[in-house]
Enzyme design. Structure first.
Site, short mmCIF file in Angstrom:
data_model
loop_
_atom_site.label_atom_id
_atom_site.label_comp_id
_atom_site.label_asym_id
_atom_site.label_seq_id
_atom_site.Cartn_x
_atom_site.Cartn_y
_atom_site.Cartn_z
N GLY A 29 0.81 -1.22 0.00
CA GLY A 29 0.00 0.00 0.00
C GLY A 29 0.84 1.25 0.00
O GLY A 29 2.03 1.20 -0.28
N ASN A 30 0.19 2.37 0.27
CA ASN A 30 0.91 3.65 0.31
C ASN A 30 0.28 4.55 1.37
O ASN A 30 -0.74 4.20 1.97
CB ASN A 30 0.90 4.31 -1.07
CG ASN A 30 -0.50 4.61 -1.55
OD1 ASN A 30 -1.18 5.48 -1.04
ND2 ASN A 30 -0.96 3.84 -2.53
N HIS A 31 0.89 5.71 1.58
CA HIS A 31 0.49 6.58 2.69
C HIS A 31 -0.57 7.62 2.33
O HIS A 31 -0.80 8.54 3.11
CB HIS A 31 1.71 7.30 3.26
CG HIS A 31 2.61 6.40 4.04
ND1 HIS A 31 2.22 5.81 5.21
CD2 HIS A 31 3.88 5.99 3.81
CE1 HIS A 31 3.21 5.07 5.68
NE2 HIS A 31 4.22 5.15 4.85
N SER A 32 -1.20 7.51 1.18
CA SER A 32 -2.17 8.54 0.79
C SER A 32 -3.33 8.58 1.79
O SER A 32 -3.95 7.57 2.11
CB SER A 32 -2.71 8.24 -0.61
OG SER A 32 -3.67 9.21 -0.95
#
Ligand code: C5P
Length: 226
Positions: A29-32
């Site tokens: 995933g990512n930190h958005s």
């Protein structure tokens, strides 16, 4: 008071970040945070738009008066955007989409075996934004398609190249690095237009950036069929 300059218009916005399953409990995933997309949704609704917000793994309160569609992975996000795009006056892709996903997601939780860990094989995800532009080509429509991009250097040059690659009408290029953009309330950006326009948006709340983006979309809206 806010001008209802999006009244009678339908807009679809993606927000958040995709999660690509590795096994039932793990993901890439990512930190958005989804904050910029939610700000776009709120400001569009305040200007009278009929808003659909496609949220990928966002943990923000549901905005009032906005249709919310929840998705997890990039493939789910692509399907939701394709399902929602018809009849929309504007599509805005703020979601951070994983470039790759694991080829397979294990049916049960991957365990340590004592041996070397198995590599995770990846396959490329579809470019959803470019796909939306492709889908539009098959129709006669005045739909405006907006992408977002984060760049750390050569913002304009890299942004121009990306705008051309994706084929969208507007690309909002965020300058990242040095504590800017991710998970913060403030955002500084340059909006590049396929028509060659360059609009600088000064550092300020994500709501202000959102309103400037809608200003640019409103300028491009075709006159309503009379
Ligand atoms: O190529 P890059 O990820 O920098 O492009 C960012 C823009 O493209 C964003 O608008 C993002 O939502 C969109 N995107 C997409 N599908 C992907 C990757 C990015 O729609 N697979």
């Amino acid at each position: 008071a806010t001008e209802p300059d999006l009244a009678g218009r339908r807009v679809v916005i993606s927000a958040g970040g995709t999660r690509e399953a590795i096994d039932p409990v793990r993901f890439l995933g990512n930190h958005s945070s989804g904050r910029q997309g939610y700000a776009l949704a709120r400001t569009a609704a305040a200007r009278g738009a009929d808003v659909t917000l496609v949220a990928a793994n966002v943990s923000l309160p549901d905005p009032a008066g906005i249709r919310l569609v929840r998705v997890g992975s990039a493939v789910e996000l692509a399907e939701a955007m394709e399902a929602e795009r018809g009849g929309a006056d504007a599509l805005v892709m703020t979601a951070a989409v994983a470039d790759f996903r694991p080829v397979t997601s294990a049916a049960s939780k991957i365990k340590k075996s004592g041996a070397a860990p198995a590599p995770i094989e990846l396959v490329e995800n579809p470019d959803i934004l470019a796909g939306l532009v492709e889908s539009r080509k098959k129709e006669r429509t005045g739909q405006t398609i907006v992408g977002f991009a984060a760049e750390t250097d050569d913002v304009i040059d890299n942004g121009r190249a990306k705008l051309a690659r994706k084929g969208c009408d507007l690309l909002v290029v965020n300058e990242v690095g040095g504590g800017k953009a991710f998970g913060t309330d403030d955002n500084k950006a340059t909006v590049l237009g396929a028509d060659g326009t360059v609009v600088d948006i000064p550092t300020g709340p994500k709501e202000d950036l959102a309103d400037r983006v809608w200003d640019l979309v409103v300028e491009r809206l075709p006159d309503r069929a009379s």
